[in-house]
Design an enzyme around this catalytic site. Structure first.
Site: not given
Length: 268
Positions: A122, A142
């Site tokens: 990210e 995730e």
């Protein structure tokens, strides 16, 4: 020769899991993830990274910022235990901190190798230029924790590669290679591991050749118009063009072009 950066901002304190080096001769700052072997990103580190970008954005010695890492892996992601300990308010600011490379007015390059997972991915997506070693593996894992990416990963990816490929990465926690990331337009270059530093240095030197003002303007314009309609984007582009028309750098660029010599931009 690069020197370690000492931040005057007391909010930074002792840097947690990274260091900052300044190379004044090349107008370059390096933010170096330094918690080997996996460079796990702690919760305090996220705040400090934001403050580091904000501080370097105001440093007149720095034209280009490079994000890189120590060791074989860029980052395996965040400290999982830290999520359970953080308050909901703290967690809600994760994306704001990791978006700091995008908000920074200066060009930001990231050099990836090895694991680039979770927040490491990210953070890289928030940078302007992504250079990848052939050893790089990208992932947003995730879903394996019963979660979704929380620092802009799915949103940025969808803008870059579309909903179908983003679902494949996010909903399956799928790992993709540097070559696939290059083919999909996620990274700018995919190079042999031994050449990653050389390619990074070359891009730094290339970006330094351009007008700082024109670079800042281009970055903000492109970021601001990513979600706009075409007509609004064209209108804003025209206003930015008009402003640069009055700059010393534009005058220098035209004169240098006519004289067939390299321009000497000063950033005004």
């Amino acid at each position: 020769m690069a020197s370690a950066y000492t931040f005057a901002d007391p909010r930074l304190g002792k840097l947690d899991g990274f260091q900052v080096d300044i190379d004044e001769a090349h107008e370059r700052a390096d933010i170096i993830l330094n918690r080997p072997p996996l460079n796990v990103v702690s919760m305090p580190e996220r705040d400090q990274l934001r403050l580091a970008f904000e501080t370097l954005d105001e440093d007149a010695r720095v034209r280009i910022i490079v994000v890189r890492s120590v060791g074989e892996h860029f980052s395996s992601g965040g400290n999982i235990g830290g999520f359970m300990e953080a308050t909901p308010e703290k967690v809600s600011k994760l994306a704001w901190n990791i978006a700091s490379p995008a908000r920074c007015s200066k060009p930001v390059i990231v050099a990836n190798r090895g694991y680039c997972f979770g927040v490491g991915f990210e953070l890289s997506l928030a940078c302007d230029f992504r250079l990848a070693s052939e050893t790089t593996l990208y992932a947003l894992p995730e879903q394996k924790l019963g979660q979704i990416p929380g620092s802009g990963g799915s949103a940025r990816l969808q803008k870059m590669i579309g909903i179908t490929r983003t679902k494949d990465i996010v909903m399956r926690s799928k790992r993709i290679t540097a070559k696939q990331a290059f083919d999909w337009g996620i990274v700018n270059e995919c190079v042999p591991d031994a050449e990653l530093e050389k390619v990074t240095d070359r891009l730094v030197d290339e970006l330094r050749m351009f007008s700082p003002m024109a670079q800042r303007t281009a970055k903000k314009l492109l970021n601001d118009t990513e979600d706009s309609t075409l007509s609004i984007a064209i209108e804003l582009e025209g206003h930015c063009y008009s402003r640069l028309r009055q700059s010393d750098d534009f005058k220098e660029g035209v004169e240098a072009f006519n004289a067939k010599r390299p321009p000497k931009f000063i950033g005004s």
